[in-house]
Design a protein around this motif. Structure first.
Motif, short mmCIF file in Angstrom:
data_model
loop_
_atom_site.label_atom_id
_atom_site.label_comp_id
_atom_site.label_asym_id
_atom_site.label_seq_id
_atom_site.Cartn_x
_atom_site.Cartn_y
_atom_site.Cartn_z
N VAL A 1 5.67 -5.37 2.38
CA VAL A 1 5.81 -3.94 2.11
C VAL A 1 4.70 -3.21 2.86
O VAL A 1 3.53 -3.58 2.77
N TRP A 2 5.07 -2.20 3.61
CA TRP A 2 4.11 -1.44 4.42
C TRP A 2 3.99 -0.02 3.89
O TRP A 2 4.96 0.58 3.47
N ARG A 3 2.79 0.54 3.94
CA ARG A 3 2.59 1.95 3.63
C ARG A 3 2.45 2.67 4.97
O ARG A 3 1.58 2.37 5.78
N MET A 4 3.33 3.63 5.19
CA MET A 4 3.38 4.37 6.44
C MET A 4 2.29 5.45 6.45
O MET A 4 1.80 5.83 5.39
N ASP B 1 2.50 8.58 6.75
CA ASP B 1 2.87 9.79 6.01
C ASP B 1 2.95 9.55 4.50
O ASP B 1 3.34 10.44 3.75
N GLY B 2 2.57 8.36 4.03
CA GLY B 2 2.54 8.07 2.60
C GLY B 2 3.76 7.35 2.07
O GLY B 2 3.76 6.88 0.94
N THR B 3 4.83 7.26 2.84
CA THR B 3 6.03 6.56 2.39
C THR B 3 5.83 5.05 2.54
O THR B 3 4.90 4.60 3.20
N GLN B 4 6.72 4.31 1.91
CA GLN B 4 6.66 2.86 2.01
C GLN B 4 7.89 2.34 2.75
O GLN B 4 8.95 2.95 2.71
N ALA B 5 7.71 1.23 3.42
CA ALA B 5 8.81 0.58 4.13
C ALA B 5 8.72 -0.92 3.87
O ALA B 5 7.63 -1.46 3.66
N VAL B 6 9.86 -1.58 3.85
CA VAL B 6 9.92 -3.02 3.64
C VAL B 6 10.60 -3.64 4.85
O VAL B 6 11.66 -3.20 5.27
#
Length: 96
Positions: free
Chosen positions: A9-12, A14-19
């Motif tokens: 899980v990554w924190r972008m 801009d504050g959003t998360q991506a998997v």
């Protein structure tokens, strides 16, 4: 779809998360994107002339289209994801 695994899980920025999602099979990219269908000329005596240096390893006889497994799995998961988000929001509102 069993071969699709969940990664880190990554924190972008801009504050959003991506998997990250990936396939653990070595031929997954061929199924996803498609590939050329090639006939091997054979190796050794009795099986043709074998691989000719500098000429490639086979003759292209067709193309196999990709199946877009990741896109289809994402579409199938979208409704379950929205439901799970709504449940979390309902729980948070219920605590207030």
């Amino acid at each position: 779809m069993k071969g699709i695994k969940r990664g880190k899980v990554w924190r972008m920025p801009d504050g959003t998360q991506a998997v990250r999602a990936y396939a653990n099979t070595p031929h997954a990219h061929l199924i996803e994107d498609g590939h050329d269908q090639v006939v091997n000329p054979g190796k050794g005596k009795g099986n043709g002339r074998g691989v000719r240096p500098g000429r490639g390893i086979g003759r292209k006889v067709g193309h196999v289209n990709g199946r877009a497994v990741f896109a289809k799995a994402g579409e199938a998961f979208a409704s379950a994801y929205v439901r799970a988000c709504e449940e979390v929001i309902d729980e948070m509102i219920g605590k207030i």
